[in-house]
Design a protein around this motif. Structure first.
Motif, PDB file in Angstrom:
ATOM      1  N   ARG A   1       0.843  -1.202   0.000  1.00  3.53           N
ATOM      2  CA  ARG A   1       0.000   0.000   0.000  1.00  3.53           C
ATOM      3  C   ARG A   1       0.878   1.252   0.000  1.00  3.53           C
ATOM      4  N   THR A   2       1.918   1.266   0.821  1.00  6.00           N
ATOM      5  CA  THR A   2       2.829   2.409   0.888  1.00  6.00           C
ATOM      6  C   THR A   2       3.530   2.613  -0.448  1.00  6.00           C
ATOM      7  N   GLN A   3       3.927   1.529  -1.085  1.00  7.36           N
ATOM      8  CA  GLN A   3       4.605   1.629  -2.378  1.00  7.36           C
ATOM      9  C   GLN A   3       3.659   2.174  -3.453  1.00  7.36           C
ATOM     10  N   VAL A   4       2.416   1.697  -3.465  1.00 10.19           N
ATOM     11  CA  VAL A   4       1.442   2.174  -4.453  1.00 10.19           C
ATOM     12  C   VAL A   4       1.152   3.655  -4.237  1.00 10.19           C
ATOM     13  N   THR A   5       0.879   4.060  -3.001  1.00  9.61           N
ATOM     14  CA  THR A   5       0.581   5.473  -2.756  1.00  9.61           C
ATOM     15  C   THR A   5       1.796   6.355  -3.053  1.00  9.61           C
ATOM     16  N   SER A   6       2.980   5.849  -2.783  1.00  8.51           N
ATOM     17  CA  SER A   6       4.205   6.585  -3.083  1.00  8.51           C
ATOM     18  C   SER A   6       4.362   6.775  -4.594  1.00  8.51           C
ATOM     19  N   LYS A   7       4.144   5.710  -5.366  1.00  7.10           N
ATOM     20  CA  LYS A   7       4.269   5.792  -6.828  1.00  7.10           C
ATOM     21  C   LYS A   7       3.219   6.734  -7.406  1.00  7.10           C
ATOM     22  N   LEU A   8       1.992   6.690  -6.859  1.00  5.61           N
ATOM     23  CA  LEU A   8       0.940   7.601  -7.327  1.00  5.61           C
ATOM     24  C   LEU A   8       1.337   9.050  -7.059  1.00  5.61           C
ATOM     25  N   SER A   9       1.859   9.310  -5.880  1.00  6.98           N
ATOM     26  CA  SER A   9       2.274  10.665  -5.520  1.00  6.98           C
ATOM     27  C   SER A   9       3.420  11.143  -6.411  1.00  6.98           C
ATOM     28  N   GLU A  10       4.412  10.279  -6.625  1.00  8.16           N
ATOM     29  CA  GLU A  10       5.535  10.635  -7.496  1.00  8.16           C
ATOM     30  C   GLU A  10       5.057  10.891  -8.917  1.00  8.16           C
ATOM     31  N   LEU A  11       4.146  10.059  -9.392  1.00  7.14           N
ATOM     32  CA  LEU A  11       3.631  10.206 -10.745  1.00  7.14           C
ATOM     33  C   LEU A  11       2.844  11.506 -10.880  1.00  7.14           C
ATOM     34  N   LYS A  12       2.055  11.837  -9.872  1.00 10.71           N
ATOM     35  CA  LYS A  12       1.288  13.084  -9.901  1.00 10.71           C
ATOM     36  C   LYS A  12       2.239  14.286  -9.984  1.00 10.71           C
ATOM     37  N   THR A  13       3.297  14.284  -9.184  1.00 10.85           N
ATOM     38  CA  THR A  13       4.284  15.361  -9.207  1.00 10.85           C
ATOM     39  C   THR A  13       4.962  15.443 -10.574  1.00 10.85           C
ATOM     40  N   GLY A  14       5.345  14.301 -11.109  1.00  6.55           N
ATOM     41  CA  GLY A  14       5.977  14.272 -12.426  1.00  6.55           C
ATOM     42  C   GLY A  14       5.051  14.756 -13.525  1.00  6.55           C
ATOM     43  N   LEU A  15       3.787  14.369 -13.445  1.00  2.00           N
ATOM     44  CA  LEU A  15       2.821  14.816 -14.452  1.00  2.00           C
ATOM     45  C   LEU A  15       2.646  16.330 -14.402  1.00  2.00           C
ATOM     46  N   MET A  16       2.632  16.901 -13.195  1.00  2.00           N
ATOM     47  CA  MET A  16       2.502  18.351 -13.085  1.00  2.00           C
ATOM     48  C   MET A  16       3.702  19.032 -13.755  1.00  2.00           C
ATOM     49  N   LYS A  17       4.901  18.499 -13.565  1.00  3.28           N
ATOM     50  CA  LYS A  17       6.090  19.064 -14.209  1.00  3.28           C
ATOM     51  C   LYS A  17       6.000  18.938 -15.731  1.00  3.28           C
ATOM     52  N   LEU A  18       5.513  17.799 -16.213  1.00  2.00           N
ATOM     53  CA  LEU A  18       5.366  17.608 -17.660  1.00  2.00           C
ATOM     54  C   LEU A  18       4.305  18.550 -18.237  1.00  2.00           C
ATOM     55  N   ILE A  19       3.224  18.737 -17.506  1.00  2.00           N
ATOM     56  CA  ILE A  19       2.176  19.655 -17.958  1.00  2.00           C
ATOM     57  C   ILE A  19       2.743  21.053 -18.085  1.00  2.00           C
ATOM     58  N   GLU A  20       3.484  21.491 -17.070  1.00  2.00           N
ATOM     59  CA  GLU A  20       4.085  22.824 -17.103  1.00  2.00           C
ATOM     60  C   GLU A  20       5.101  22.946 -18.234  1.00  2.00           C
ATOM     61  N   ALA A  21       5.895  21.909 -18.470  1.00  2.00           N
ATOM     62  CA  ALA A  21       6.932  21.949 -19.505  1.00  2.00           C
ATOM     63  C   ALA A  21       6.362  21.891 -20.918  1.00  2.00           C
ATOM     64  N   ASN A  22       5.150  21.382 -21.063  1.00  2.00           N
ATOM     65  CA  ASN A  22       4.570  21.192 -22.403  1.00  2.00           C
ATOM     66  C   ASN A  22       3.380  22.098 -22.673  1.00  2.00           C
ATOM     67  N   GLN A  23       3.302  23.230 -21.998  1.00  2.00           N
ATOM     68  CA  GLN A  23       2.136  24.099 -22.168  1.00  2.00           C
ATOM     69  C   GLN A  23       2.088  24.805 -23.510  1.00  2.00           C
ATOM     70  N   ASP A  24       3.187  25.010 -24.161  1.00  2.00           N
ATOM     71  CA  ASP A  24       3.289  25.705 -25.451  1.00  2.00           C
ATOM     72  C   ASP A  24       2.195  26.750 -25.674  1.00  2.00           C
ATOM     73  N   GLY A  25       2.038  27.646 -24.711  1.00  2.00           N
ATOM     74  CA  GLY A  25       1.103  28.760 -24.857  1.00  2.00           C
ATOM     75  C   GLY A  25      -0.349  28.360 -24.830  1.00  2.00           C
ATOM     76  N   ALA A  26      -0.656  27.144 -24.437  1.00  2.00           N
ATOM     77  CA  ALA A  26      -2.043  26.675 -24.451  1.00  2.00           C
ATOM     78  C   ALA A  26      -2.820  27.135 -23.230  1.00  2.00           C
ATOM     79  N   GLY A  27      -2.278  28.064 -22.475  1.00  2.00           N
ATOM     80  CA  GLY A  27      -2.974  28.525 -21.281  1.00  2.00           C
ATOM     81  C   GLY A  27      -2.546  27.718 -20.084  1.00  2.00           C
ATOM     82  N   GLY A  28      -2.797  28.239 -18.936  1.00  2.00           N
ATOM     83  CA  GLY A  28      -2.363  27.588 -17.705  1.00  2.00           C
ATOM     84  C   GLY A  28      -3.210  26.377 -17.358  1.00  2.00           C
ATOM     85  N   PHE A  29      -2.632  25.545 -16.576  1.00  2.00           N
ATOM     86  CA  PHE A  29      -3.338  24.373 -16.071  1.00  2.00           C
ATOM     87  C   PHE A  29      -3.501  24.569 -14.585  1.00  2.00           C
TER      88      PHE A  29
END
Length: 173
Positions: free
Chosen positions: A99-127
């Protein structure tokens, strides 16, 4: 050719979601194997009528629509799916370590996705981060089935987005 930070983040994100998808498949399989055959049939019938919470998210309905979706859209949908599992994932397994490993991976993935969203915005407006959903609890079968289904979606969306951004990754979709 040097790997960019964006490529590195995508590789990590895809690896995380592949791990979560494998865990989801194993949890679902283990749960199904613990049931009697007749119970499995009944639950399958019930589940076909029920929906996962994520079915209410606006997302591509098939492979072709997924391939036509923008990278930003695929990342945003993936983010919402992962976010929606932050609370429910606590009920997936009895084993504290898993359970700890799954929640940890979900949290890490969420953080990584936020960084990818910010890096790939190409003027499409904020998220803006979506607010945490107030979800009704799943029964065991729905919990495992929906987790498996949603991790498969995220894996597909991230792989399509990665392949679109980095054609040298030699992807076949």
């Amino acid at each position: 050719q040097p790997i960019t930070e964006n490529q590195r983040l995508f590789s990590i994100a895809v690896g995380r979601v592949q791990y979560l998808h494998l865990v989801a498949k194993k949890l679902f399989s283990d749960f199904e194997n613990s049931l009697q055959l007749e119970d499995q049939r009944q639950l399958n019938k019930i589940f076909l009528k029920d929906f996962c919470h994520s079915d209410y998210f606006l997302s591509p309905i098939d492979k072709h629509e997924t391939q036509r979706s923008s990278v930003q859209k695929l990342l945003s949908i993936s983010y919402r799916l992962i976010e929606s599992w932050e609370f429910s994932s606590r009920f997936l397994v009895a084993s504290f370590a898993v359970r700890t490993q799954v929640t940890s991976k979900l949290s890490e993935l969420k953080t990584g996705l936020m960084k990818l969203i910010e890096a790939n915005q190409d003027g499409a407006g904020g998220f803006s981060e979506s607010s945490v959903l107030q979800l009704t609890p799943y029964g065991n079968y729905e919990l495992f089935a929906c987790f498996k289904k949603d991790m498969h979606k995220v894996e597909t969306y991230l792989t399509v987005a990665k392949c679109r951004l980095f054609p040298e990754a030699n992807c076949t979709l």
